[in-house]
Design an enzyme around this catalytic site. Structure first.
Site, PDB file in Angstrom:
ATOM      1  N   SER A 111       0.825  -1.206   0.000  1.00  0.00           N
ATOM      2  CA  SER A 111       0.000   0.000   0.000  1.00  0.00           C
ATOM      3  C   SER A 111       0.859   1.255   0.000  1.00  0.00           C
ATOM      4  O   SER A 111       0.324   2.349  -0.132  1.00  0.00           O
ATOM      5  CB  SER A 111      -0.934  -0.004   1.201  1.00  0.00           C
ATOM      6  OG  SER A 111      -0.233  -0.330   2.372  1.00  0.00           O
ATOM      7  N   HIS A 121      -2.326  -2.998  -6.514  1.00  0.00           N
ATOM      8  CA  HIS A 121      -2.849  -2.655  -5.182  1.00  0.00           C
ATOM      9  C   HIS A 121      -4.376  -2.720  -5.104  1.00  0.00           C
ATOM     10  O   HIS A 121      -5.074  -1.870  -5.673  1.00  0.00           O
ATOM     11  CB  HIS A 121      -2.343  -1.245  -4.791  1.00  0.00           C
ATOM     12  CG  HIS A 121      -2.763  -0.836  -3.414  1.00  0.00           C
ATOM     13  ND1 HIS A 121      -3.117   0.446  -3.092  1.00  0.00           N
ATOM     14  CD2 HIS A 121      -2.911  -1.560  -2.277  1.00  0.00           C
ATOM     15  CE1 HIS A 121      -3.455   0.498  -1.811  1.00  0.00           C
ATOM     16  NE2 HIS A 121      -3.337  -0.701  -1.301  1.00  0.00           N
ATOM     17  N   GLU A 165      -5.310  -0.182  -7.982  1.00  0.00           N
ATOM     18  CA  GLU A 165      -4.278   0.769  -8.428  1.00  0.00           C
ATOM     19  C   GLU A 165      -3.154  -0.033  -9.088  1.00  0.00           C
ATOM     20  O   GLU A 165      -2.660  -0.998  -8.497  1.00  0.00           O
ATOM     21  CB  GLU A 165      -3.681   1.525  -7.230  1.00  0.00           C
ATOM     22  CG  GLU A 165      -4.511   2.692  -6.754  1.00  0.00           C
ATOM     23  CD  GLU A 165      -3.850   3.399  -5.566  1.00  0.00           C
ATOM     24  OE1 GLU A 165      -3.591   4.601  -5.680  1.00  0.00           O
ATOM     25  OE2 GLU A 165      -3.598   2.752  -4.539  1.00  0.00           O
ATOM     26  N   ASN A 210      -4.184   5.992  -0.859  1.00  0.00           N
ATOM     27  CA  ASN A 210      -3.697   6.201   0.510  1.00  0.00           C
ATOM     28  C   ASN A 210      -3.092   7.578   0.723  1.00  0.00           C
ATOM     29  O   ASN A 210      -3.067   8.085   1.839  1.00  0.00           O
ATOM     30  CB  ASN A 210      -2.709   5.106   0.897  1.00  0.00           C
ATOM     31  CG  ASN A 210      -3.433   3.805   1.204  1.00  0.00           C
ATOM     32  OD1 ASN A 210      -4.538   3.834   1.736  1.00  0.00           O
ATOM     33  ND2 ASN A 210      -2.833   2.690   0.852  1.00  0.00           N
TER      34      ASN A 210
HETATM   35  N1  CAA Z   1     -16.687 -10.788   0.319  1.00  0.00           N
HETATM   36  C1  CAA Z   1     -17.777 -10.765  -0.474  1.00  0.00           C
HETATM   37  N2  CAA Z   1     -18.772  -9.873  -0.342  1.00  0.00           N
HETATM   38  C2  CAA Z   1     -18.688  -8.993   0.674  1.00  0.00           C
HETATM   39  C3  CAA Z   1     -17.593  -8.943   1.555  1.00  0.00           C
HETATM   40  C4  CAA Z   1     -16.567  -9.889   1.349  1.00  0.00           C
HETATM   41  N3  CAA Z   1     -15.460  -9.907   2.111  1.00  0.00           N
HETATM   42  N4  CAA Z   1     -17.791  -7.948   2.456  1.00  0.00           N
HETATM   43  C5  CAA Z   1     -18.964  -7.371   2.137  1.00  0.00           C
HETATM   44  N5  CAA Z   1     -19.500  -7.990   1.068  1.00  0.00           N
HETATM   45  C6  CAA Z   1     -20.724  -7.623   0.351  1.00  0.00           C
HETATM   46  C7  CAA Z   1     -21.990  -7.958   1.078  1.00  0.00           C
HETATM   47  O1  CAA Z   1     -22.402  -9.262   0.791  1.00  0.00           O
HETATM   48  C8  CAA Z   1     -22.954  -6.933   0.518  1.00  0.00           C
HETATM   49  O2  CAA Z   1     -23.418  -7.360  -0.743  1.00  0.00           O
HETATM   50  P1  CAA Z   1     -24.840  -6.791  -1.374  1.00  0.00           P
HETATM   51  O3  CAA Z   1     -24.591  -5.376  -1.740  1.00  0.00           O
HETATM   52  O4  CAA Z   1     -25.077  -7.675  -2.537  1.00  0.00           O
HETATM   53  O5  CAA Z   1     -25.873  -6.936  -0.288  1.00  0.00           O
HETATM   54  C9  CAA Z   1     -22.087  -5.711   0.317  1.00  0.00           C
HETATM   55  O6  CAA Z   1     -20.737  -6.197   0.238  1.00  0.00           O
HETATM   56  C10 CAA Z   1     -22.205  -4.751   1.454  1.00  0.00           C
HETATM   57  O7  CAA Z   1     -21.873  -5.423   2.654  1.00  0.00           O
HETATM   58  P2  CAA Z   1     -22.706  -5.322   4.014  1.00  0.00           P
HETATM   59  O8  CAA Z   1     -24.165  -5.167   3.723  1.00  0.00           O
HETATM   60  O9  CAA Z   1     -22.296  -6.461   4.903  1.00  0.00           O
HETATM   61  O10 CAA Z   1     -22.129  -4.061   4.737  1.00  0.00           O
HETATM   62  P3  CAA Z   1     -22.113  -2.560   4.339  1.00  0.00           P
HETATM   63  O11 CAA Z   1     -23.245  -2.160   3.469  1.00  0.00           O
HETATM   64  O12 CAA Z   1     -21.902  -1.874   5.633  1.00  0.00           O
HETATM   65  O13 CAA Z   1     -20.808  -2.429   3.450  1.00  0.00           O
HETATM   66  C11 CAA Z   1     -18.483  -2.165   3.107  1.00  0.00           C
HETATM   67  C12 CAA Z   1     -19.565  -2.899   3.895  1.00  0.00           C
HETATM   68  C13 CAA Z   1     -18.560  -2.555   1.640  1.00  0.00           C
HETATM   69  C14 CAA Z   1     -17.161  -2.660   3.705  1.00  0.00           C
HETATM   70  C15 CAA Z   1     -18.707  -0.617   3.259  1.00  0.00           C
HETATM   71  O14 CAA Z   1     -18.837  -0.282   4.604  1.00  0.00           O
HETATM   72  C16 CAA Z   1     -17.566   0.183   2.661  1.00  0.00           C
HETATM   73  O15 CAA Z   1     -17.500   0.402   1.478  1.00  0.00           O
HETATM   74  N6  CAA Z   1     -16.649   0.662   3.537  1.00  0.00           N
HETATM   75  C17 CAA Z   1     -15.474   1.425   3.103  1.00  0.00           C
HETATM   76  C18 CAA Z   1     -14.418   0.468   2.643  1.00  0.00           C
HETATM   77  C19 CAA Z   1     -13.185   1.178   2.190  1.00  0.00           C
HETATM   78  O16 CAA Z   1     -13.079   2.390   2.182  1.00  0.00           O
HETATM   79  N7  CAA Z   1     -12.218   0.375   1.782  1.00  0.00           N
HETATM   80  C20 CAA Z   1     -10.928   0.895   1.337  1.00  0.00           C
HETATM   81  C21 CAA Z   1      -9.986   0.868   2.475  1.00  0.00           C
HETATM   82  S1  CAA Z   1      -8.443   1.520   1.971  1.00  0.00           S
HETATM   83  C22 CAA Z   1      -7.628   0.237   1.364  1.00  0.00           C
HETATM   84  O17 CAA Z   1      -8.037  -0.872   1.341  1.00  0.00           O
HETATM   85  C23 CAA Z   1      -6.287   0.564   0.851  1.00  0.00           C
HETATM   86  C24 CAA Z   1      -5.165   0.326   1.765  1.00  0.00           C
HETATM   87  O18 CAA Z   1      -4.073   0.070   1.277  1.00  0.00           O
HETATM   88  C25 CAA Z   1      -5.269   0.527   3.220  1.00  0.00           C
END
Ligand code: CAA
Length: 291
Positions: A119, A140, A152, A190
């Site tokens: 990352s 990424h 990315e 990031n």
């Molecule tokens: N595998 C498969 N499907 C998954 C999953 C997984 N691990 N996690 C969630 N899902 C699916 C669910 O089944 C659900 O599907 P539907 O839309 O078909 O119903 C959908 O994703 C939404 O999940 P939830 O209903 O359980 O929960 P939510 O609506 O609260 O969403 C989330 C969860 C998608 C994580 C949402 O909260 C979100 O987008 N959060 C922000 C995530 C983010 O910003 N990520 C980037 C982080 S930075 C990074 O990763 C870079 C780095 O280097 C640090």
């Protein structure tokens, strides 16, 4: 260049998601880790996440069965030598990643593309220590990998066009969108996301708001799916701190100084969801804000 076999190094949070989406897209995946327990846990988690996709009609049971059948595991890193593309998603420490690439190198095919899911570590520097800097790039993914649309793609200074195109085709085949980023500290996502999370921690540190009011403000006031402190717990506070340090060191600008409160949580071992404690305490039924 045709990519069929993909090697994934590291069965943790990112590695298992990468194996999941690659196998679902039809690639043969060989997943490796240093611990059999980690491999078993990853396979169980992939199974659970695929089941969730079946239950929400995103994929069929046949897709799920075929996906699981395409994922093999090994404890022997060098078994990945037969892969066309390798994605390293091991611990976010440069010495660890470098040792992995060194051990792999004698076993690779001439055409194998090496990539890292880092990352924030310099792709150019990682590439320069391999025998193939022109066939090396950053790949990424965002967490959770099966859900997030972006990948990315980061070119090191020596990465050639053929390598970029081959990786871009893989991202297209996943049904995801590639963003091409230049190799500067923390790339695009990031570089923007972590200072926001760090600022949220400063907002908490200075008492402008508490954990709940900060998260609610950004969810309801800026339409973010998660509040910044909840998101920090989800990513891992150690990862957030490491990325802030890379920005601070790499860009030498005080605006990237990590918040002392973030450092304190990491020193306490309160790393977020993975340790059941971070800005929230996850040990009970519902998360309790820590301050
Ligand atoms: N595998 C498969 N499907 C998954 C999953 C997984 N691990 N996690 C969630 N899902 C699916 C669910 O089944 C659900 O599907 P539907 O839309 O078909 O119903 C959908 O994703 C939404 O999940 P939830 O209903 O359980 O929960 P939510 O609506 O609260 O969403 C989330 C969860 C998608 C994580 C949402 O909260 C979100 O987008 N959060 C922000 C995530 C983010 O910003 N990520 C980037 C982080 S930075 C990074 O990763 C870079 C780095 O280097 C640090």
């Amino acid at each position: 260049m045709e990519i069929e076999k993909i090697g994934v190094i590291g069965a943790g949070q990112m590695g298992n998601g990468i194996a999941h989406v690659m196998a679902l897209a039809g690639y043969d995946v060989l997943l490796t880790d240093v611990s059999q327990d980690a491999l078993d846990a990853a396979i169980a988690l992939i199974d659970r996440n695929l089941t969730r996709q079946v239950s929400r009609d995103k994929i069929s049971q046949t897709d799920k069965d075929a996906t699981m059948a395409r994922i093999k595991t090994t404890l022997t890193l060098t078994d990945l030598g037969a892969s066309d593309l390798i994605i390293e998603a091991a611990t976010e420490r440069e010495t660890v990643k470098q040792a992995i690439f060194e051990d792999l190198q004698p076993h690779l095919q001439p055409h194998t593309i090496l990539t890292s899911n880092t990352s924030s570590i310099s792709i150019t520097r990682l590439a320069s220590r391999t025998d193939r800097p022109e066939k090396f790039m950053g790949f990424h993914f965002m967490n959770p990998v099966p859900v997030m649309q972006l990948v990315e793609l980061i070119r090191g200074i020596a990465t050639d066009e053929e390598t970029f195109k081959a990786c871009k085709t893989v991202v297209d085949n996943l049904g995801k969108t590639a963003a091409s980023a230049e190799d500067f500290p923390a790339f695009i996502v990031n570089r923007i996301l972590m200072p926001m999370i760090n600022e949220a921690v400063y907002t908490l540190y200075e008492g402008v708001g508490n954990v709940r009011s900060i998260d609610e403000s950004m969810k309801l006031g800026a339409n973010h799916p998660m509040g910044p402190l909840e998101l920090a717990d989800f990513i891992g506070l150690d990862t957030c701190l490491a990325i802030m340090n890379v920005l601070h060191d790499g860009l030498a600008d005080t605006k990237y100084r990590p918040c002392p409160l973030l450092t304190k949580y990491v020193e306490a071992g309160w790393l977020g969801r993975k340790t059941d404690r971070g800005f929230y305490d996850y040990r009970g039924e519902t998360p309790i804000p820590s301050r």
